[in-house]
Scaffold this motif. Structure first.
Motif, PDB file in Angstrom:
ATOM      1  N   ASP A  17       0.803  -1.217   0.000  1.00 19.90           N
ATOM      2  CA  ASP A  17       0.000   0.000   0.000  1.00 19.90           C
ATOM      3  C   ASP A  17       0.837   1.269   0.000  1.00 19.90           C
ATOM      4  O   ASP A  17       0.315   2.351   0.234  1.00 19.90           O
ATOM      5  CB  ASP A  17      -0.937  -0.012   1.211  1.00 19.90           C
ATOM      6  CG  ASP A  17      -2.071   0.990   1.078  1.00 19.90           C
ATOM      7  OD1 ASP A  17      -2.404   1.347  -0.056  1.00 19.90           O
ATOM      8  OD2 ASP A  17      -2.600   1.414   2.115  1.00 19.90           O
ATOM      9  N   GLY A  18       2.146   1.169  -0.201  1.00 18.04           N
ATOM     10  CA  GLY A  18       2.958   2.355  -0.431  1.00 18.04           C
ATOM     11  C   GLY A  18       3.338   3.170   0.781  1.00 18.04           C
ATOM     12  O   GLY A  18       3.414   4.400   0.701  1.00 18.04           O
ATOM     13  N   PHE A  19       3.605   2.519   1.923  1.00 17.99           N
ATOM     14  CA  PHE A  19       4.020   3.276   3.103  1.00 17.99           C
ATOM     15  C   PHE A  19       5.292   4.068   2.826  1.00 17.99           C
ATOM     16  O   PHE A  19       5.393   5.246   3.182  1.00 17.99           O
ATOM     17  CB  PHE A  19       4.238   2.326   4.283  1.00 17.99           C
ATOM     18  CG  PHE A  19       4.841   2.988   5.501  1.00 17.99           C
ATOM     19  CD1 PHE A  19       4.055   3.746   6.352  1.00 17.99           C
ATOM     20  CD2 PHE A  19       6.200   2.843   5.792  1.00 17.99           C
ATOM     21  CE1 PHE A  19       4.606   4.358   7.474  1.00 17.99           C
ATOM     22  CE2 PHE A  19       6.753   3.445   6.906  1.00 17.99           C
ATOM     23  CZ  PHE A  19       5.952   4.203   7.752  1.00 17.99           C
ATOM     24  N   ALA A  20       6.280   3.431   2.187  1.00 18.22           N
ATOM     25  CA  ALA A  20       7.545   4.116   1.924  1.00 18.22           C
ATOM     26  C   ALA A  20       7.335   5.337   1.034  1.00 18.22           C
ATOM     27  O   ALA A  20       7.944   6.387   1.255  1.00 18.22           O
ATOM     28  CB  ALA A  20       8.545   3.151   1.284  1.00 18.22           C
ATOM     29  N   ASP A  21       6.455   5.206   0.038  1.00 20.74           N
ATOM     30  CA  ASP A  21       6.172   6.350  -0.833  1.00 20.74           C
ATOM     31  C   ASP A  21       5.508   7.478  -0.048  1.00 20.74           C
ATOM     32  O   ASP A  21       5.802   8.657  -0.250  1.00 20.74           O
ATOM     33  CB  ASP A  21       5.260   5.924  -1.989  1.00 20.74           C
ATOM     34  CG  ASP A  21       5.958   4.987  -2.959  1.00 20.74           C
ATOM     35  OD1 ASP A  21       7.204   4.993  -2.996  1.00 20.74           O
ATOM     36  OD2 ASP A  21       5.256   4.249  -3.674  1.00 20.74           O
ATOM     37  N   THR A  22       4.605   7.113   0.846  1.00 23.40           N
ATOM     38  CA  THR A  22       3.945   8.129   1.680  1.00 23.40           C
ATOM     39  C   THR A  22       4.955   8.870   2.537  1.00 23.40           C
ATOM     40  O   THR A  22       4.904  10.102   2.677  1.00 23.40           O
ATOM     41  CB  THR A  22       2.884   7.472   2.583  1.00 23.40           C
ATOM     42  OG1 THR A  22       1.902   6.833   1.773  1.00 23.40           O
ATOM     43  CG2 THR A  22       2.206   8.497   3.471  1.00 23.40           C
ATOM     44  N   MET A  23       5.898   8.141   3.126  1.00 26.73           N
ATOM     45  CA  MET A  23       6.915   8.771   3.962  1.00 26.73           C
ATOM     46  C   MET A  23       7.819   9.685   3.145  1.00 26.73           C
ATOM     47  O   MET A  23       8.171  10.792   3.593  1.00 26.73           O
ATOM     48  CB  MET A  23       7.764   7.705   4.677  1.00 26.73           C
ATOM     49  CG  MET A  23       6.995   6.871   5.700  1.00 26.73           C
ATOM     50  SD  MET A  23       6.300   7.861   7.066  1.00 26.73           S
ATOM     51  CE  MET A  23       4.589   8.050   6.509  1.00 26.73           C
ATOM     52  N   ARG A  24       8.198   9.245   1.946  1.00 23.58           N
ATOM     53  CA  ARG A  24       9.054  10.096   1.110  1.00 23.58           C
ATOM     54  C   ARG A  24       8.326  11.381   0.727  1.00 23.58           C
ATOM     55  O   ARG A  24       8.918  12.466   0.717  1.00 23.58           O
ATOM     56  CB  ARG A  24       9.504   9.336  -0.135  1.00 23.58           C
ATOM     57  CG  ARG A  24      10.646   8.356   0.120  1.00 23.58           C
ATOM     58  CD  ARG A  24      11.251   7.849  -1.162  1.00 23.58           C
ATOM     59  NE  ARG A  24      10.331   6.990  -1.901  1.00 23.58           N
ATOM     60  CZ  ARG A  24      10.270   5.671  -1.756  1.00 23.58           C
ATOM     61  NH1 ARG A  24      11.060   5.065  -0.864  1.00 23.58           N
ATOM     62  NH2 ARG A  24       9.428   4.952  -2.470  1.00 23.58           N
ATOM     63  N   GLU A  25       7.035  11.260   0.425  1.00 23.52           N
ATOM     64  CA  GLU A  25       6.269  12.450   0.078  1.00 23.52           C
ATOM     65  C   GLU A  25       6.104  13.372   1.283  1.00 23.52           C
ATOM     66  O   GLU A  25       6.260  14.595   1.180  1.00 23.52           O
ATOM     67  CB  GLU A  25       4.891  12.041  -0.456  1.00 23.52           C
ATOM     68  CG  GLU A  25       4.015  13.209  -0.881  1.00 23.52           C
ATOM     69  CD  GLU A  25       2.670  12.743  -1.382  1.00 23.52           C
ATOM     70  OE1 GLU A  25       1.762  12.563  -0.549  1.00 23.52           O
ATOM     71  OE2 GLU A  25       2.549  12.538  -2.607  1.00 23.52           O
ATOM     72  N   LEU A  26       5.796  12.786   2.436  1.00 17.91           N
ATOM     73  CA  LEU A  26       5.595  13.572   3.655  1.00 17.91           C
ATOM     74  C   LEU A  26       6.855  14.361   4.015  1.00 17.91           C
ATOM     75  O   LEU A  26       6.823  15.597   4.175  1.00 17.91           O
ATOM     76  CB  LEU A  26       5.199  12.628   4.792  1.00 17.91           C
ATOM     77  CG  LEU A  26       4.759  13.196   6.148  1.00 17.91           C
ATOM     78  CD1 LEU A  26       3.994  12.130   6.915  1.00 17.91           C
ATOM     79  CD2 LEU A  26       5.917  13.685   6.996  1.00 17.91           C
ATOM     80  N   PHE A  27       7.971  13.652   4.139  1.00 16.09           N
ATOM     81  CA  PHE A  27       9.186  14.315   4.590  1.00 16.09           C
ATOM     82  C   PHE A  27       9.847  15.120   3.477  1.00 16.09           C
ATOM     83  O   PHE A  27      10.538  16.114   3.757  1.00 16.09           O
ATOM     84  CB  PHE A  27      10.140  13.291   5.205  1.00 16.09           C
ATOM     85  CG  PHE A  27       9.613  12.736   6.501  1.00 16.09           C
ATOM     86  CD1 PHE A  27       9.561  13.531   7.637  1.00 16.09           C
ATOM     87  CD2 PHE A  27       9.144  11.432   6.585  1.00 16.09           C
ATOM     88  CE1 PHE A  27       9.064  13.043   8.838  1.00 16.09           C
ATOM     89  CE2 PHE A  27       8.650  10.930   7.780  1.00 16.09           C
ATOM     90  CZ  PHE A  27       8.610  11.734   8.912  1.00 16.09           C
ATOM     91  N   GLY A  28       9.630  14.728   2.234  1.00 13.42           N
ATOM     92  CA  GLY A  28      10.111  15.549   1.125  1.00 13.42           C
ATOM     93  C   GLY A  28       9.409  16.893   1.088  1.00 13.42           C
ATOM     94  O   GLY A  28      10.025  17.933   0.810  1.00 13.42           O
ATOM     95  N   THR A  29       8.119  16.899   1.398  1.00 20.53           N
ATOM     96  CA  THR A  29       7.374  18.156   1.453  1.00 20.53           C
ATOM     97  C   THR A  29       7.885  19.045   2.579  1.00 20.53           C
ATOM     98  O   THR A  29       8.014  20.267   2.418  1.00 20.53           O
ATOM     99  CB  THR A  29       5.874  17.876   1.639  1.00 20.53           C
ATOM    100  OG1 THR A  29       5.409  17.074   0.551  1.00 20.53           O
ATOM    101  CG2 THR A  29       5.073  19.166   1.688  1.00 20.53           C
ATOM    102  N   VAL A  30       8.182  18.435   3.740  1.00 23.29           N
ATOM    103  CA  VAL A  30       8.742  19.219   4.846  1.00 23.29           C
ATOM    104  C   VAL A  30      10.039  19.890   4.412  1.00 23.29           C
ATOM    105  O   VAL A  30      10.246  21.099   4.616  1.00 23.29           O
ATOM    106  CB  VAL A  30       8.983  18.324   6.076  1.00 23.29           C
ATOM    107  CG1 VAL A  30       9.765  19.081   7.144  1.00 23.29           C
ATOM    108  CG2 VAL A  30       7.661  17.827   6.640  1.00 23.29           C
TER     109      VAL A  30
END
Length: 410
Positions: free
Chosen positions: A305-318
């Protein structure tokens, strides 16, 4: 008017990371610790220096860890015993093992349980000081999981409740780690007080004042002399500052850590009837420390379900968030800068204050400085100044994923 000129500090001594690990491993093994565990302890202790939090690094070797070993309060040969095992969770008695390695093994156990069950929880009693909480939480992040670490201070009491007269709780650290951008995990590592006591003692060693907001006297007046703490003239403040600005949040978090780390494991706690006596034992001791180590496997909870992608998007946005006008400091999430610093120090060497290098040399970690090398040779001895290294060069160690720091006990 006269101006006080502080003498210039001696330049730092830069020590190759692998050389430092080898020396510490030998020291711990010399106290009877098995070699693999001595190496883990060395890695945990070096973590403070690598990530830029020296209050939780080698400064504590002579001040804290060697006295623990030499006094018998810590057993170098202790073998943890599992008291309760329910599959996904367990209670383990560390039997006074050195927390630097024992907490790391407990988190590895939690990770293994999470692989099987989706979640792994290890509650520890009989613990000793474990260094940087972020080092241990980061082991879960390195495995692709979310890690949480909480630790109380055993029976030690350092800080009263907001508007309270008697000390009740310790600095009670809390850390959360998770995968984020590649090689740069999210690692939040914090005390529930404004700072840990190690920050005060390091400031006192450097004869530097601390900012208002770290310490206060019994009347709540700010204190900036860090030495006042060990003289009994000042006490730590809670995270959040004054009661009107959020001190109850820090105090409440410290109580939550007491529940998680001590209540679940059956460890010693700070708030006991002895705390109300205001006698010689009112401050207690940091024996019988409790830990909670939790790992959650997102791959089991969100398969495909893409947890790693979600984390990259979250912290990349920060990280992409713009700074306020007038500052050059980029916005970064907790753990980013520590990972950057650790990467450079693994490669280029770990800078140690000259006084600390001298102290460690006195403990037998390093030999006397050797003559300068000839042309084309690399020096195995220590040299002073930027870029110098102790040993033939810093060999990058394998990434462990945990590059923030601040395990927050005295």
């Amino acid at each position: 008017m006269t101006t006080t000129v502080r003498p210039a500090a001696a330049p730092p001594v830069v020590v190759a990371h692998e050389r430092l690990l080898d020396a510490l491993t030998g020291l711990f093994a010399g106290h009877g610790m098995p070699a693999v565990r001595a190496r883990t302890a060395a890695e945990a202790l070096c973590h403070g220096e690598l990530s830029g939090f020296p209050s939780h690094g080698l400064f504590n070797l002579a001040r804290l860890y060697l006295p623990l070993l030499e006094s018998g309060r810590c057993d170098p040969r202790a073998e943890p015993v599992t008291l309760t095992d329910l599959g996904a969770c367990a209670v383990v008695d560390h039997r006074r093992a050195l927390g630097l390695w024992a907490a790391a093994e407990a988190m590895d156990d939690a990770v293994a349980r999470a692989r099987r069950h989706g979640i792994g929880l290890v509650a520890v009693r009989g613990g000793t000081h474990f260094g940087c909480a972020g080092f241990h939480a980061g082991r879960a992040a390195a495995a692709g999981m979310v890690g949480l670490v909480a630790s109380n201070c055993g029976g030690q009491r350092l800080v009263p409740a907001p508007r309270g007269a008697l000390p009740l709780l310790g600095t009670n650290p809390l850390a959360v780690a998770a995968p984020a951008l590649p090689g740069r995990p999210f690692v939040l590592d914090m005390s529930t007080t404004a700072v840990p006591t190690g920050r005060l003692r390091l400031a006192a060693r450097h004869a530097e004042p601390v900012p208002p907001g770290w310490l206060e006297d019994e009347h709540g007046t700010p204190v900036t002399d860090p030495g006042a703490y060990d003289r009994g003239e000042a006490r730590l403040r809670w995270l959040g500052g004054d009661p009107e600005t959020g001190a109850y949040k820090g105090f409440g978090l410290a109580l939550a850590v007491e529940v998680l780390a001590a209540g679940l494991s059956g460890s010693a706690t700070g708030p006991t009837p002895q705390a109300l006596t205001d006698g010689d034992d009112a401050r207690g001791t940091d024996d019988g420390i409790g830990f909670l180590l939790l790992a959650v496997d997102p791959g089991r909870l969100r398969p495909g379900d893409g947890f790693a992608d979600t984390m990259r998007e979250l912290f990349g946005t920060v990280n992409a968030s713009p700074p306020v006008p007038g500052t050059d400091e980029a916005v970064r999430y907790p753990g980013w800068r520590e990972a950057e610093r650790a990467l450079h120090r693994r490669r280029d060497g770990v800078p140690l204050p000259a006084w600390l290098h001298e102290e460690l040399t006195g403990l037998g970690l390093f030999g006397a400085q050797e003559p300068p090398p000839g042309p084309g040779e690399s020096s195995p001895g220590a040299s002073h100044g930027p870029g110098a290294s102790y040993g033939p060069g810093a060999s990058p160690a394998r990434e462990r994923g945990a590059e923030d720091a601040g395990g927050e006990r005295p």
